[in-house]
Design a protein around this motif. Sequence first.
Motif, short mmCIF file in Angstrom:
data_model
loop_
_atom_site.label_atom_id
_atom_site.label_comp_id
_atom_site.label_asym_id
_atom_site.label_seq_id
_atom_site.Cartn_x
_atom_site.Cartn_y
_atom_site.Cartn_z
N HIS A 157 -22.28 4.65 25.49
CA HIS A 157 -20.84 4.88 25.60
C HIS A 157 -20.10 3.55 25.48
O HIS A 157 -20.47 2.59 26.13
N PRO A 158 -19.06 3.48 24.62
CA PRO A 158 -18.42 2.19 24.39
C PRO A 158 -17.38 1.77 25.43
O PRO A 158 -16.87 0.65 25.37
N SER A 159 -17.04 2.62 26.39
CA SER A 159 -15.88 2.34 27.27
C SER A 159 -16.23 1.45 28.45
O SER A 159 -16.97 1.85 29.35
N ASP A 160 -15.65 0.25 28.48
CA ASP A 160 -15.82 -0.62 29.65
C ASP A 160 -14.97 -0.12 30.82
O ASP A 160 -15.35 -0.30 31.98
N LEU A 161 -13.82 0.49 30.52
CA LEU A 161 -13.01 1.01 31.63
C LEU A 161 -13.74 2.16 32.31
O LEU A 161 -13.61 2.36 33.53
N GLY A 162 -14.52 2.93 31.55
CA GLY A 162 -15.30 4.01 32.14
C GLY A 162 -16.23 3.50 33.22
O GLY A 162 -16.34 4.08 34.31
N SER A 163 -16.91 2.38 32.95
CA SER A 163 -17.81 1.78 33.94
C SER A 163 -17.03 1.38 35.19
O SER A 163 -17.46 1.62 36.32
#
Length: 322
Positions: A157-163
């Motif tokens: 998954h490319p989302s850093d905000l998701g982490s």
Amino acid sequence: MNNFDWVQPKTIAEAATAVKNGGVAMSGGIELLCLLKEHLIEPPSVVNLKSIPGMRSIDVAGSGLRIGALATTTDLAENSVVRNDFPGISQAAASIASPQIRNVGTVGGNLCQRPRCWYYRDPEVKCLKKGGQACYAVAGNNEYHAIMGGGPCHIVHPSDLGSAFLAYGATVVTNEREIPIQNFFVLPKDDIDHENSLRPAELVTGVTVPNDWKGARASFFKSKERESFDWALATALVLLKMNGSTVSDARVVLGGVAPIPWRSTEAENALKGKSIEDSVALAAGRAAVSRATPMSENRYKVPLTTNVVRIAVLQAAGLKAE
Ligand SMILES: Cc1cc2nc3c(=O)[nH]c(=O)nc-3n(C[C@H](O)[C@H](O)[C@H](O)COP(=O)(O)OP(=O)(O)OC[C@H]3O[C@@H](n4cnc5c(N)ncnc54)[C@H](O)[C@@H]3O)c2cc1C
Ligand code: SF4
């Protein structure tokens, strides 16, 4: 790209209706333009969510933060409350892409961005995720693919905000319901076609972040191939609650290694009750990859992720990482 109608809704309900009729939502448009230009989608209309007022604010409520879906990555990185009380979120935001992309890319778009897998992005290739018969990464080039949670598709998954939002226990708010973030991202084995649990015509309207981890020590550490701007090879977001010099509670979330932002309870357990020193941080890093099943070309991600976690733990504890 195909011709499409340009829809400027004034309310989220109008936007949802337009999406229900086949339109595709656009926030910053950075990712959407790529999807259109690469013929990965050919919608009859593009629905500009930026024409809806009131979806860009970052507000402090009694129970935590309320972040509008149209808040930009720069808004998050520079907001003083986010920086002081939820530093893992601002650090993750500040790590994303370039200043120009951060100024335009939004929270909603970041969470909903599609995979970067090169087979997926190639319009000539019809892999499993695009309704084909095979995941070409399995026998092909998989150096950037998942080492955990993959199969039958092995995207990361490319989302850093998701982490960051997962670490802080956030909730994704939509026009229909509230989705705890651990239920927002979905593994390919549960849904090969989508990376999140949004229903058709369901739109992200914001994210709420509770105060549970407010003020916790935090570090987001990201390893990437290019120093300038790039998606992650591996990231770790570490939150520590301390009782004196002892870790009373910890959150460890990995990025760039699995089809969803990946919470590592193994690493968290390796930290709880310990005083942070290099050997403890390394043990947490090793625990984080204890269930890794790398592919033919991405074995390097196992020691890389071990060290990324180690560094993030040391930095969160205020220690120097070498
Ligand atoms: C060169 C480059 C490097 C990057 N590096 C990173 C990185 O390191 N880390 C990182 O996290 N990101 C990275 N990004 C992603 C970037 O930060 C943006 O998050 C991303 O491009 C999407 O944001 P956007 O607002 O432009 O979304 P859009 O392009 O408008 O939309 C993206 C997708 O989300 C859907 N969508 C948009 N808004 C909503 C909504 N409210 N509800 C439901 N669906 C919605 C759209 O239909 C589309 O499918 C990078 C992008 C580029 C181009
Ligand atoms: S990893 Fe997923 S997106 Fe990439 S080739 Fe395999 S099935 Fe397609």
